[in-house]
Design an enzyme around this catalytic site. Structure first.
Site, PDB file in Angstrom:
ATOM      1  N   GLY A 172       0.827  -1.204   0.000  1.00 47.32           N
ATOM      2  CA  GLY A 172       0.000   0.000   0.000  1.00 47.32           C
ATOM      3  C   GLY A 172       0.858   1.249   0.000  1.00 47.32           C
ATOM      4  O   GLY A 172       0.568   2.225   0.683  1.00 47.32           O
ATOM      5  N   ARG A 229       0.189   5.784  -1.736  1.00 47.84           N
ATOM      6  CA  ARG A 229      -0.490   6.989  -1.265  1.00 47.84           C
ATOM      7  C   ARG A 229      -0.500   7.005   0.268  1.00 47.84           C
ATOM      8  O   ARG A 229      -0.162   6.008   0.920  1.00 47.84           O
ATOM      9  CB  ARG A 229      -1.928   7.054  -1.791  1.00 47.84           C
ATOM     10  CG  ARG A 229      -2.808   5.885  -1.365  1.00 47.84           C
ATOM     11  CD  ARG A 229      -4.217   6.021  -1.939  1.00 47.84           C
ATOM     12  NE  ARG A 229      -5.135   5.043  -1.346  1.00 47.84           N
ATOM     13  CZ  ARG A 229      -6.458   5.090  -1.475  1.00 47.84           C
ATOM     14  NH1 ARG A 229      -7.007   6.062  -2.174  1.00 47.84           N
ATOM     15  NH2 ARG A 229      -7.216   4.171  -0.902  1.00 47.84           N
ATOM     16  N   GLY A 230      -0.878   8.141   0.824  1.00 48.67           N
ATOM     17  CA  GLY A 230      -1.060   8.253   2.258  1.00 48.67           C
ATOM     18  C   GLY A 230       0.174   7.916   3.071  1.00 48.67           C
ATOM     19  O   GLY A 230       1.296   8.342   2.768  1.00 48.67           O
ATOM     20  N   GLY A 271       1.735   5.036   3.477  1.00 46.01           N
ATOM     21  CA  GLY A 271       2.708   4.226   2.759  1.00 46.01           C
ATOM     22  C   GLY A 271       3.610   5.058   1.872  1.00 46.01           C
ATOM     23  O   GLY A 271       4.839   4.856   1.835  1.00 46.01           O
ATOM     24  N   ASP A 287      -2.268  -7.277  -5.953  1.00 48.75           N
ATOM     25  CA  ASP A 287      -3.515  -7.338  -5.203  1.00 48.75           C
ATOM     26  C   ASP A 287      -3.219  -8.087  -3.905  1.00 48.75           C
ATOM     27  O   ASP A 287      -2.920  -9.281  -3.928  1.00 48.75           O
ATOM     28  CB  ASP A 287      -4.586  -8.065  -6.019  1.00 48.75           C
ATOM     29  CG  ASP A 287      -5.942  -8.119  -5.315  1.00 48.75           C
ATOM     30  OD1 ASP A 287      -6.004  -7.847  -4.093  1.00 48.75           O
ATOM     31  OD2 ASP A 287      -6.938  -8.458  -5.979  1.00 48.75           O
ATOM     32  N   TYR A 335     -14.068  -4.538  11.581  1.00 54.90           N
ATOM     33  CA  TYR A 335     -12.810  -3.839  11.285  1.00 54.90           C
ATOM     34  C   TYR A 335     -11.838  -3.977  12.450  1.00 54.90           C
ATOM     35  O   TYR A 335     -10.641  -4.251  12.258  1.00 54.90           O
ATOM     36  CB  TYR A 335     -13.089  -2.364  10.998  1.00 54.90           C
ATOM     37  CG  TYR A 335     -11.838  -1.516  10.877  1.00 54.90           C
ATOM     38  CD1 TYR A 335     -10.992  -1.650   9.776  1.00 54.90           C
ATOM     39  CD2 TYR A 335     -11.495  -0.587  11.857  1.00 54.90           C
ATOM     40  CE1 TYR A 335      -9.845  -0.888   9.657  1.00 54.90           C
ATOM     41  CE2 TYR A 335     -10.339   0.182  11.744  1.00 54.90           C
ATOM     42  CZ  TYR A 335      -9.524   0.034  10.648  1.00 54.90           C
ATOM     43  OH  TYR A 335      -8.385   0.789  10.542  1.00 54.90           O
ATOM     44  N   LYS A 342      -7.900  -5.502  12.430  1.00 55.77           N
ATOM     45  CA  LYS A 342      -6.713  -4.743  12.814  1.00 55.77           C
ATOM     46  C   LYS A 342      -6.032  -5.321  14.059  1.00 55.77           C
ATOM     47  O   LYS A 342      -4.803  -5.364  14.139  1.00 55.77           O
ATOM     48  CB  LYS A 342      -7.080  -3.278  13.052  1.00 55.77           C
ATOM     49  CG  LYS A 342      -7.565  -2.549  11.813  1.00 55.77           C
ATOM     50  CD  LYS A 342      -6.552  -2.564  10.672  1.00 55.77           C
ATOM     51  CE  LYS A 342      -5.350  -1.697  10.911  1.00 55.77           C
ATOM     52  NZ  LYS A 342      -4.457  -1.609   9.726  1.00 55.77           N
TER      53      LYS A 342
END
Length: 287
Positions: free
Chosen positions: A14, A17-18, A20, A63, A157, A161
């Site tokens: 990942g 973006r962000g 990562g 993916d 979620y 995590k």
């Protein structure tokens, strides 16, 4: 460009973006060859950004729900750079729904990408990490906590995590004999990313911090001696305050936001909160 990671290869899931992307650029500026693995990594602008600071870069389309994609991404990395020294398990997806409302396809997405994807990346990177002289695995997830407040909302979620956190802690014990460190990192505040914008919670989005605070904390962790820094559940601001950082306004996504206004993340453990408040008090910061 710095030299702390010269000759090292950092593999980031990942990473386009962000958080990562921010970690990728931080590592590149400090001498690492950086591999970003994501669904659109091959055409990602971050690869050009990494190269622009003088570092080697590879974007691998992957993916994270598909074992064969992850295995191929690891193999391509080793063909290109010879090894993997650092694995950052950052790729994640969030569906903020309760058990009755979530579709099984949404549950499967989080289970397969967040939990199984991170585990698969570890499995295929381990043979190379075990050969490195200072290898690190860093998982972007909170400390698992048996506290009802974290499960009352968005339980699926939270499960995904916390499972990542259990994996990371277990790996610190399992891989100790090989000198491979395993730690986690989580933000004290919300972070200004596309994922935050997609969560639909105005309170979380009001006063976040920039992804660079997570990148700076991640860099400090993976720069440590892997034989002495493992099995920790780190919080970004705690890491940086203990490392001597004093200017935290640089991380504000909204200029001028007071520290008391910052949008808090919702999975910080009570003892982590207590530790941070003491560090702020020692620094003369009003919380």
């Amino acid at each position: 460009m710095g030299s702390l990671l010269n000759g090292k290869t950092v593999f980031i899931t990942g990473g386009t973006r962000g958080i990562g992307r921010a970690i990728a650029l931080k590592c590149a500026r400090n001498g690492a060859a950086v591999v970003v693995a994501a669904r659109n990594a091959a055409g990602a602008s971050v690869v050009e950004e990494i190269q622009a600071v003088g570092a080697r870069a590879l974007g691998v389309t992957c993916d994270m729900q598909r074992e064969e994609d992850i295995k191929a991404a690891i193999e391509q990395t080793v063909r290109e750079f010879g090894t993997i020294d650092v694995l950052v398990n950052n790729a994640t997806t969030l569906v903020l729904k309760n058990t009755a409302d979530i579709a099984m396809s949404e549950y499967d997405l989080m289970a397969n990408l967040n939990t199984r994807g991170a585990f698969t990346a570890v499995k295929y990177a381990l043979p190379y990490l075990q050969k490195s002289d200072n290898s690190h695995m860093l998982t972007i997830c909170p400390m698992p906590q048996l506290d009802a407040q974290w499960f009352a909302k968005n339980m699926p979620y939270t499960m995904s995590k916390f499972a990542m956190g259990l994996m990371a802690f277990g790996l610190s014990a399992e891989q100790k004999q090989f000198g491979v460190a395993s730690n986690t990192l989580w933000p004290f505040t919300t972070i200004d990313t596309d994922g935050l914008a997609e969560c639909g919670n105005d309170e979380f989005q009001k006063y976040p911090r920039k992804p660079t605070i997570m990148a700076d904390a991640a860099f400090w962790i993976i720069s440590q001696d892997s034989s002495k820094c493992s099995g920790n559940f780190f919080i970004d601001e705690i890491v940086l305050r203990e490392a001597g950082v004093k200017d935290f306004e640089q991380y504000n996504a909204v200029e001028g936001a007071r520290i008391s206004e910052l949008s808090r993340d919702h999975m910080v453990a009570p003892d982590q909160l207590s530790k941070l408040m003491k560090l702020r008090e020692l620094a003369g910061v009003a919380s």
